[in-house]
Design a protein around this motif. Structure first.
Motif, PDB file in Angstrom:
ATOM      1  N   ILE A 174       0.907  -1.308  -0.061  1.00 57.27           N
ATOM      2  CA  ILE A 174      -0.211   0.126  -0.159  1.00 57.27           C
ATOM      3  C   ILE A 174       0.857   1.296  -0.112  1.00 57.27           C
ATOM      4  O   ILE A 174       0.534   2.215  -0.754  1.00 57.27           O
ATOM      5  N   LEU A 175       1.898   1.091   0.897  1.00 57.21           N
ATOM      6  CA  LEU A 175       2.713   2.455   0.949  1.00 57.21           C
ATOM      7  C   LEU A 175       3.513   2.546  -0.573  1.00 57.21           C
ATOM      8  O   LEU A 175       3.821   3.748  -0.826  1.00 57.21           O
ATOM      9  N   LYS A 176       4.210   1.259  -0.971  1.00 58.32           N
ATOM     10  CA  LYS A 176       4.537   1.557  -2.352  1.00 58.32           C
ATOM     11  C   LYS A 176       3.674   2.321  -3.402  1.00 58.32           C
ATOM     12  O   LYS A 176       4.148   3.051  -4.049  1.00 58.32           O
ATOM     13  N   HIS A 177       2.423   1.896  -3.454  1.00 61.18           N
ATOM     14  CA  HIS A 177       1.443   2.377  -4.412  1.00 61.18           C
ATOM     15  C   HIS A 177       1.157   3.832  -3.946  1.00 61.18           C
ATOM     16  O   HIS A 177       1.196   4.738  -4.778  1.00 61.18           O
ATOM     17  N   LEU A 178       1.341   4.266  -2.676  1.00 55.93           N
ATOM     18  CA  LEU A 178       1.148   5.594  -2.319  1.00 55.93           C
ATOM     19  C   LEU A 178       2.195   6.525  -2.874  1.00 55.93           C
ATOM     20  O   LEU A 178       2.033   7.503  -3.342  1.00 55.93           O
ATOM     21  N   LYS A 179       3.470   5.964  -2.742  1.00 55.63           N
ATOM     22  CA  LYS A 179       4.739   6.619  -3.249  1.00 55.63           C
ATOM     23  C   LYS A 179       4.382   6.613  -4.983  1.00 55.63           C
ATOM     24  O   LYS A 179       5.071   7.910  -5.296  1.00 55.63           O
ATOM     25  N   GLU A 180       3.846   5.846  -5.510  1.00 54.66           N
ATOM     26  CA  GLU A 180       3.789   5.983  -7.052  1.00 54.66           C
ATOM     27  C   GLU A 180       2.742   7.126  -7.122  1.00 54.66           C
ATOM     28  O   GLU A 180       2.941   7.665  -8.279  1.00 54.66           O
ATOM     29  N   ARG A 181       1.632   6.929  -6.520  1.00 53.90           N
ATOM     30  CA  ARG A 181       0.557   7.920  -6.841  1.00 53.90           C
ATOM     31  C   ARG A 181       0.812   9.312  -6.279  1.00 53.90           C
ATOM     32  O   ARG A 181       0.350  10.362  -6.989  1.00 53.90           O
ATOM     33  N   PHE A 182       1.339   9.512  -5.052  1.00 56.65           N
ATOM     34  CA  PHE A 182       1.740  10.736  -4.633  1.00 56.65           C
ATOM     35  C   PHE A 182       3.368  10.824  -4.484  1.00 56.65           C
ATOM     36  O   PHE A 182       3.786  10.328  -3.487  1.00 56.65           O
ATOM     37  N   PRO A 183       4.040  11.341  -5.469  1.00 54.94           N
ATOM     38  CA  PRO A 183       5.719  11.306  -5.540  1.00 54.94           C
ATOM     39  C   PRO A 183       6.039  12.271  -4.329  1.00 54.94           C
ATOM     40  O   PRO A 183       5.269  12.984  -3.825  1.00 54.94           O
ATOM     41  N   PRO A 184       7.326  12.063  -3.982  1.00 62.07           N
ATOM     42  CA  PRO A 184       7.722  12.923  -2.711  1.00 62.07           C
ATOM     43  C   PRO A 184       7.519  14.300  -3.143  1.00 62.07           C
ATOM     44  O   PRO A 184       7.682  15.149  -2.072  1.00 62.07           O
ATOM     45  N   ASN A 185       7.451  14.838  -4.110  1.00 60.62           N
ATOM     46  CA  ASN A 185       7.584  16.302  -4.452  1.00 60.62           C
ATOM     47  C   ASN A 185       6.173  16.818  -4.853  1.00 60.62           C
ATOM     48  O   ASN A 185       5.890  17.978  -4.856  1.00 60.62           O
ATOM     49  N   SER A 186       4.933  15.955  -4.328  1.00 59.14           N
ATOM     50  CA  SER A 186       3.700  16.386  -4.619  1.00 59.14           C
ATOM     51  C   SER A 186       3.208  16.878  -3.150  1.00 59.14           C
ATOM     52  O   SER A 186       3.763  16.648  -2.190  1.00 59.14           O
ATOM     53  N   GLN A 187       2.009  17.511  -3.085  1.00 61.91           N
ATOM     54  CA  GLN A 187       1.618  18.315  -2.121  1.00 61.91           C
ATOM     55  C   GLN A 187       1.019  17.397  -0.997  1.00 61.91           C
ATOM     56  O   GLN A 187       1.052  17.740   0.370  1.00 61.91           O
ATOM     57  N   HIS A 188       0.642  16.073  -1.204  1.00 63.89           N
ATOM     58  CA  HIS A 188       0.193  15.168  -0.451  1.00 63.89           C
ATOM     59  C   HIS A 188       1.184  14.179   0.247  1.00 63.89           C
ATOM     60  O   HIS A 188       0.664  13.162   0.958  1.00 63.89           O
ATOM     61  N   ALA A 189       2.362  14.324  -0.232  1.00 65.20           N
ATOM     62  CA  ALA A 189       3.538  13.148   0.029  1.00 65.20           C
ATOM     63  C   ALA A 189       3.475  13.183   1.448  1.00 65.20           C
ATOM     64  O   ALA A 189       4.050  12.084   1.901  1.00 65.20           O
ATOM     65  N   GLN A 190       3.574  14.144   2.251  1.00 61.19           N
ATOM     66  CA  GLN A 190       4.004  14.048   3.546  1.00 61.19           C
ATOM     67  C   GLN A 190       2.954  13.207   4.549  1.00 61.19           C
ATOM     68  O   GLN A 190       3.175  12.796   5.622  1.00 61.19           O
ATOM     69  N   LEU A 191       1.447  13.179   4.064  1.00 64.08           N
ATOM     70  CA  LEU A 191       0.689  12.064   4.623  1.00 64.08           C
ATOM     71  C   LEU A 191       1.446  10.622   4.667  1.00 64.08           C
ATOM     72  O   LEU A 191       1.452  10.156   5.787  1.00 64.08           O
ATOM     73  N   TRP A 192       1.830  10.015   3.580  1.00 58.85           N
ATOM     74  CA  TRP A 192       2.268   8.821   3.733  1.00 58.85           C
ATOM     75  C   TRP A 192       3.797   8.591   4.172  1.00 58.85           C
ATOM     76  O   TRP A 192       4.192   7.601   4.640  1.00 58.85           O
ATOM     77  N   MET A 193       4.571   9.882   4.235  1.00 59.38           N
ATOM     78  CA  MET A 193       5.812   9.822   4.654  1.00 59.38           C
ATOM     79  C   MET A 193       5.523   9.537   6.183  1.00 59.38           C
ATOM     80  O   MET A 193       6.395   8.768   6.739  1.00 59.38           O
ATOM     81  N   LEU A 194       4.733  10.262   6.771  1.00 57.06           N
ATOM     82  CA  LEU A 194       4.548  10.267   8.298  1.00 57.06           C
ATOM     83  C   LEU A 194       3.856   8.879   8.632  1.00 57.06           C
ATOM     84  O   LEU A 194       4.447   8.174   9.660  1.00 57.06           O
ATOM     85  N   PHE A 195       3.188   8.247   7.961  1.00 55.60           N
ATOM     86  CA  PHE A 195       2.657   6.781   8.181  1.00 55.60           C
ATOM     87  C   PHE A 195       3.833   5.843   8.090  1.00 55.60           C
ATOM     88  O   PHE A 195       3.967   4.946   8.722  1.00 55.60           O
ATOM     89  N   ASP A 196       4.558   6.081   6.932  1.00 54.42           N
ATOM     90  CA  ASP A 196       5.449   4.914   6.867  1.00 54.42           C
ATOM     91  C   ASP A 196       6.599   5.289   7.903  1.00 54.42           C
ATOM     92  O   ASP A 196       7.127   3.960   8.425  1.00 54.42           O
ATOM     93  N   GLN A 197       6.929   6.158   8.275  1.00 53.86           N
ATOM     94  CA  GLN A 197       7.914   6.370   9.426  1.00 53.86           C
ATOM     95  C   GLN A 197       7.544   5.992  10.801  1.00 53.86           C
ATOM     96  O   GLN A 197       8.049   5.185  11.422  1.00 53.86           O
ATOM     97  N   LYS A 198       6.037   5.943  11.088  1.00 52.34           N
ATOM     98  CA  LYS A 198       5.343   5.381  12.177  1.00 52.34           C
ATOM     99  C   LYS A 198       5.431   4.010  12.237  1.00 52.34           C
ATOM    100  O   LYS A 198       5.784   3.306  13.057  1.00 52.34           O
ATOM    101  N   ILE A 199       5.199   3.190  10.806  1.00 51.50           N
ATOM    102  CA  ILE A 199       5.095   1.907  10.946  1.00 51.50           C
ATOM    103  C   ILE A 199       6.557   1.355  10.971  1.00 51.50           C
ATOM    104  O   ILE A 199       6.646   0.448  11.950  1.00 51.50           O
ATOM    105  N   GLN A 200       7.666   1.934  10.385  1.00 56.53           N
ATOM    106  CA  GLN A 200       8.989   1.594  10.663  1.00 56.53           C
ATOM    107  C   GLN A 200       9.328   1.787  12.056  1.00 56.53           C
ATOM    108  O   GLN A 200      10.070   0.687  12.654  1.00 56.53           O
ATOM    109  N   PHE A 201       9.054   2.774  12.669  1.00 62.37           N
ATOM    110  CA  PHE A 201       9.226   2.945  14.298  1.00 62.37           C
ATOM    111  C   PHE A 201       8.561   1.673  15.036  1.00 62.37           C
ATOM    112  O   PHE A 201       9.650   1.133  15.881  1.00 62.37           O
ATOM    113  N   GLU A 202       7.408   1.445  14.833  1.00 67.88           N
ATOM    114  CA  GLU A 202       6.560   0.434  15.594  1.00 67.88           C
ATOM    115  C   GLU A 202       7.491  -0.981  15.286  1.00 67.88           C
ATOM    116  O   GLU A 202       7.737  -1.787  16.346  1.00 67.88           O
TER     117      GLU A 202
END
Length: 630
Positions: free
Chosen positions: A363-391
């Motif tokens: 799902i996160l891979k799909h998010l990265k493809e749909r919302f690249p890092p330079n897109s305006q909504h990329a911070q959403l999946w970046m935060l969730f990705d970091q939180k999942i890795q942290f847990e």
């Protein structure tokens, strides 16, 4: 033949009359360069000369293609575009930015093209507005403000608004310029500047008796003032007025914002869903498909807030399976919006909580493809990705990796980052530093009324008291957390708090009462909780069962221990799903002790061997093994 020439000349004359002074100058210099090159190449064949001159001009005099639309890769910075080409390019990029940002030009490339357009036509208002939207993508405050002001300046100077709206056009541009400037400041969190801009917009709108503009001002006033005090009354007034003036889009956004505020205030879920149902009626009645998506995403977030993961999963699947949105252009679907990003992020976290890390990664891979890092909504999946890795790192006992992830989480959300830093410090037995950080975070979250984090902080503080053998001090903290969770209808956090209270009572030596509490509180956790919490809850049930056997007969005690072993097996299954080695080590230790008591040597030795493997990998850090709920 003559008529075609006449039509062509007439077309050229009309196009020339529409040119601004700067465009006329560019045309003059291009023609001058063309004739100078023609004199230098007079010995060359006419056809060859035409091709050579075209190459040397670097596209400055490119042929205008009126029938075939210009592709993005064909648009270059080498020369001016025709009016139709420029308008097509701007409308295409604006549509892509709204509906499918991945297919739009990158921020750098788009700004380069816009600078080229403005170089040849500085008064092109639409180009300034697209530059404003492009700057918002990369959160550039200075450039976005600069482009927005230039857009309205050019709009007023060219008289476009006056032509379409009569004498009212000039004032209309001024008040909507102030309104857009206020919205820009709100977006970047500059609420004082936003309020000043709103006061200017309200003053001009009142002079012009523009009720539509006033309603938009009222909505943005609510957003700017909700950071200071509870503005529900202001928002309700805005919704009623919007319905009165026939503004369904604004009314629906007001209803959803009101529902969000009421959710944070702890209102009952059924009342919130009834309000969203009324909002959905407006959406379907006026075909507001974008707001339908936002409403479903809102429901997903509300169910997650209340701890109902099953309902949240159902709402997320509803939005993802919707096929009512038609293509707005060839190959472009209106599904790359913020609502889809929010739902996919929740879906990834729900899968990770249940131990399906491979699915969450997809799902996160799909998010990265749909919302690249330079897109305006990329911070959403970046935060969730970091939180999942942290847990995952915390579950695996790799605290150094978890600590390295804290900086990334803090950059995206300072409160989440501070809370996770305290968790790492607590896991590393830096009790004093963890307590100081949690107390600082508690005060801050109480000021901003972030109740969810307040309860989580109180639970972590109680665990610090357990680890310091101050069990009686932990009870008032847990009771305060329970009062907050019940007041704000946070069922899942309330269930977790009750389990922590049960553990405190177990440590204080009253296991019989603990079992009664567990039977009432464990059901919501097993139904909607994360796999880790389910495993910890079953481990706690097994501890209580063993502690209650002190006064049992030998046969009854053996039956209770067998039942505890079954619960430990279930706890092991849950903990193994999320690879929580530290908790799994404690379960194996406890299970080995029970097998030894029952005289089952083979099973005891197997558990002891698995325990030894995990214990060598994860040292105990000097903390008693069974002295923590989680």
């Amino acid at each position: 033949m003559f008529s075609f020439s006449g039509l062509f000349l007439r077309h050229m004359i009309l196009a020339y009359n529409k040119l601004s002074f700067s465009q006329v100058y560019k045309l003059y210099t291009a023609l001058q360069q063309y004739f100078l090159n023609d004199e230098k190449k007079c010995g060359i064949d006419e056809n060859d000369m035409e091709l050579t001159n075209t190459e040397e001009l670097d596209g400055k005099m490119e042929k205008e293609e009126l029938d075939i639309p210009l592709r993005e890769e064909e648009i270059s910075c080498s020369g001016p575009l025709s009016q139709k080409q420029a308008e097509y390019f701007l409308s295409q990029q604006a549509s892509l930015l709204k509906n499918d940002e991945t297919k739009a030009l990158t921020p750098v490339s788009l700004q380069k093209e816009l600078n080229n357009l403005l170089k040849f036509n500085p008064d092109f208002a639409e180009a300034h507005y697209l530059s404003y939207l492009n700057s918002l993508r990369v959160h550039d405050v200075f450039s976005s403000t600069h482009s927005l002001l230039h857009y309205f300046d050019r709009l007023i100077l060219t008289g476009a608004e006056s032509k379409s709206n009569g004498d009212e056009g000039y004032g209309r541009s001024l008040r909507y310029a102030a309104l857009n400037l206020a919205a820009l400041h709100c977006r970047f969190g500059h609420y004082q500047q936003a309020e000043l801009a709103l006061q200017e917009a309200i003053r001009i709108a009142q002079e012009s008796n523009d009720h539509v503009c006033l309603q938009h001002c009222l909505s943005w006033l609510h957003i700017s003032e909700q950071k200071i005090f509870d503005s529900c009354v202001l928002l309700e007034h805005s919704v009623n007025k919007s319905l009165h003036f026939g503004l369904p889009y604004l009314a629906s956004l007001g209803i959803q914002s009101l529902v969000q505020q009421r959710a944070f205030a702890g209102k009952a879920a059924n009342k919130l869903m009834d309000a969203l149902k009324d909002s959905d009626l407006l959406h379907w009645k006026h075909s507001l498909s974008e707001l339908i998506d936002i409403s479903i995403a809102q429901k997903t977030a509300i169910w997650r807030l209340y701890g109902r993961s099953t309902m949240a999963l159902q709402q997320a699947q509803t939005l993802l399976s919707m096929n009512s949105l038609e293509a707005v252009n060839v190959g472009v679907q209106q599904n790359n919006t913020e609502a889809f990003a929010v739902v996919l992020c929740h879906l990834a976290e729900l899968h990770a909580e249940q131990g399906y890390f491979a699915a969450a990664s997809e799902i996160l891979k799909h998010l990265k493809e749909r919302f690249p890092p330079n897109s305006q909504h990329a911070q959403l999946w970046m935060l969730f990705d970091q939180k999942i890795q942290f847990e995952r790192a915390m579950n695996d006992g790799r605290y150094h990796i978890a600590d390295s992830l804290v900086a990334g989480i803090t950059a995206l959300n300072s409160i989440e980052g501070m809370y996770r830093k305290a968790i790492v410090l607590k896991a590393q037995n830096q009790m004093l530093e963890a307590h100081k950080l949690l107390q600082k975070l508690l005060v801050h979250c109480q000021e901003i009324k972030n109740t969810e984090i307040v309860i989580s902080v109180l639970l972590s503080v109680a665990e610090l008291y357990w680890r310091s053998s101050c069990h009686t001090i932990a009870l008032p903290v847990l009771l305060q957390a329970l009062a907050f969770s019940r007041e704000y209808s946070l069922q899942y956090l309330a269930s977790e708090t009750v389990l922590n209270l049960a553990f405190s009572q177990l440590i204080l030596g009253i296991p019989e009462q603990v079992l009664n509490i567990l039977h009432m509180a464990i059901e919501p956790g097993l139904a909607h909780g994360a796999v880790l919490d389910k495993g910890c809850a079953m481990f706690l049930v097994a501890k209580c069962q063993v502690a209650s056997t002190a006064s049992y007969t030998q046969q009854k005690k053996a039956e209770a221990l067998e039942s505890a072993i079954l619960n430990l097996n279930e706890a092991k299954t849950y903990l193994a799903k999320v690879d929580c080695k530290e908790q799994l080590r404690d379960v194996l230790y406890f299970q080995a002790r029970l097998f030894h008591t029952l005289g089952k040597t083979q099973e005891r030795n197997k558990c002891a061997m698995l325990f030894r493997q995990l214990h060598q990998e994860l040292p105990a850090h000097g903390v008693p093994l069974i002295n923590a709920f989680k």
